[in-house]
Design a protein around this motif. Sequence first.
Motif, PDB file in Angstrom:
ATOM      1  N   ALA A 183       0.858  -1.182   0.000  1.00  0.00           N
ATOM      2  CA  ALA A 183       0.000   0.000   0.000  1.00  0.00           C
ATOM      3  C   ALA A 183       0.889   1.225   0.000  1.00  0.00           C
ATOM      4  O   ALA A 183       2.052   1.175   0.394  1.00  0.00           O
TER       5      ALA A 183
ATOM      6  N   GLU B  33      -7.778   3.152  -4.936  1.00  0.00           N
ATOM      7  CA  GLU B  33      -8.727   2.876  -3.862  1.00  0.00           C
ATOM      8  C   GLU B  33      -8.161   3.388  -2.539  1.00  0.00           C
ATOM      9  O   GLU B  33      -6.990   3.173  -2.226  1.00  0.00           O
TER      10      GLU B  33
ATOM     11  N   GLN C  55      -4.228   2.486  -2.549  1.00  0.00           N
ATOM     12  CA  GLN C  55      -3.770   1.445  -3.467  1.00  0.00           C
ATOM     13  C   GLN C  55      -2.391   1.775  -4.035  1.00  0.00           C
ATOM     14  O   GLN C  55      -2.114   2.907  -4.412  1.00  0.00           O
TER      15      GLN C  55
ATOM     16  N   TYR D 175      -7.810   2.844   1.112  1.00  0.00           N
ATOM     17  CA  TYR D 175      -7.954   1.661   1.964  1.00  0.00           C
ATOM     18  C   TYR D 175      -8.421   2.000   3.373  1.00  0.00           C
ATOM     19  O   TYR D 175      -9.374   1.420   3.882  1.00  0.00           O
TER      20      TYR D 175
END
Length: 512
Positions: free
Chosen positions: A46, A76, A90, A78
């Motif tokens: 990440a 995205e 992401q 998280y």
Amino acid sequence: MSSEEEQLGRLFVRWAGVPYKECLALGANGSSRRYYRLIGPSYLSAIGCINEDIRENEAFFAYSRHLHAKGMPVPELYIVDDDRRCYLQQDLGDQTLYGLLFDKKRQGGGFDAEMLALYRQALSDLAAIQQAGADMDFSVAYPRSDFDRQSILWDLNYFKYHFLKLTHTPFDEQLLEDDFNTLADFLLQADCSYFLYRDFQSRNIMLKSEVGGRRSEDASYLIPQTFELFYIDFQGGRRGAAQYDVASLLYSAKSDLPEALRLELLNHYLDVRGFRGEERKRWLEHFWGYVLVRILQALGAYGYRGLFERKDYFLQSIPLALNNLRRLIEDHPLPIALPHLKDIVECKMKNVEWADAGQHSTMHSSLSTTHSGLPILTVSVSSFSYKRGLPTDPSGNGGGFIFDCRALPNPGRYAEYKTYTGKDRPVIEFLQKEPAVDQFLDSAKALIGQSVEKYLERQFSNLQVSFGCTGGQHRSVYCAEKLARWIVEKYPCQVLLHHREQESKGVLLKNI
């Protein structure tokens, strides 16, 4: 371990359920945000961000969730920490659209069929993002909900105070303000109901590799290496005119797109939007006005980051942005009168040597070009294997540097790295975590930088830099890539990069 890493580590555990194994700091050229890549087991990863500006974060969180929910290709989000200053999103890798274009130019290519396809896709995606975000809750926008008169004047004053003032350009404050207000009136006649991304440029477009190839849009050729595009850094977005973002992409100074291709891509965007006839003509009238305000805003940013903060990358962008401004004034005059601004631009075009004698040396050397406009100095950077002998110098100078990478940790000793090169992510990550590699590269940069500066000062034409290792596959390739990119970002040189052993095998290397 720093306190920031500790906080990101706790957040990673909350998200992934397992602790991270590595935390790598990432760069951010024009931002105060700090980015890290956190890698867990089985390449679970990440991107962590630390940003003290909570209002900016809240805008990003809202935009990210809205666009992601509508199926737009954005990272995205998280997890967000309770303090709202720390979050994970992401991991899209390291390859940007700008990086791919930069690599192609460096290797003697340029804007080929693959780049054209990627830019066309980016503009198609932009049209979708602008419309998908139009119903956003802009109450969270930061610093303003709309790209309105105040926003436009902020950008224009950025140009006035951080470029004109810092380059000691004379101007009449009132006459210039009059022109700024005239320009703002004109720009606000456009349809301002879209999501304005604000910083839609090639450095904010991430490329994720896909398996296999795909056909071009007209099915006339196969693109062997294809990418999925994602879009980042939209936290400054607000409601505004669609023209601004198209101008940001096509007239980015460092991308330096050929003018004919800019017009081709502009027409592609207009076709995607379905604009025809009079509607297309009106849209284009306002487009050139937004190109102007975007270039002026960029010059303000380059002035602040380059002339005030002394960051070389932004200094090198100034002549390119000025050239864009010259082309715009000559080729696309606006249907409004901006007499004082026009006089200032024309004066600046006649006297590009604006740097004071006491300014940073890169400002002077950024104009060190031949009459053809190409850099005087060409730096040839290569990787090689000592098993096949030392590289030759085709320029005939017989000088330069050869660096022996064989004392560095060798990923080639491990089976899992045998099929990779120094441009592949597993090898990059292996070498990035070794302190000896950074020490080696810092020493090489000190030596090379001293020579490059003297060569530019004395107007020499060629410098050769070579990195050798046992097989010419891992360490030497990695070091050559890192140094070539560093030279281009720091100095106004043409850089030619070759990987002798890999090219002799016919290997097509992936881009960093």
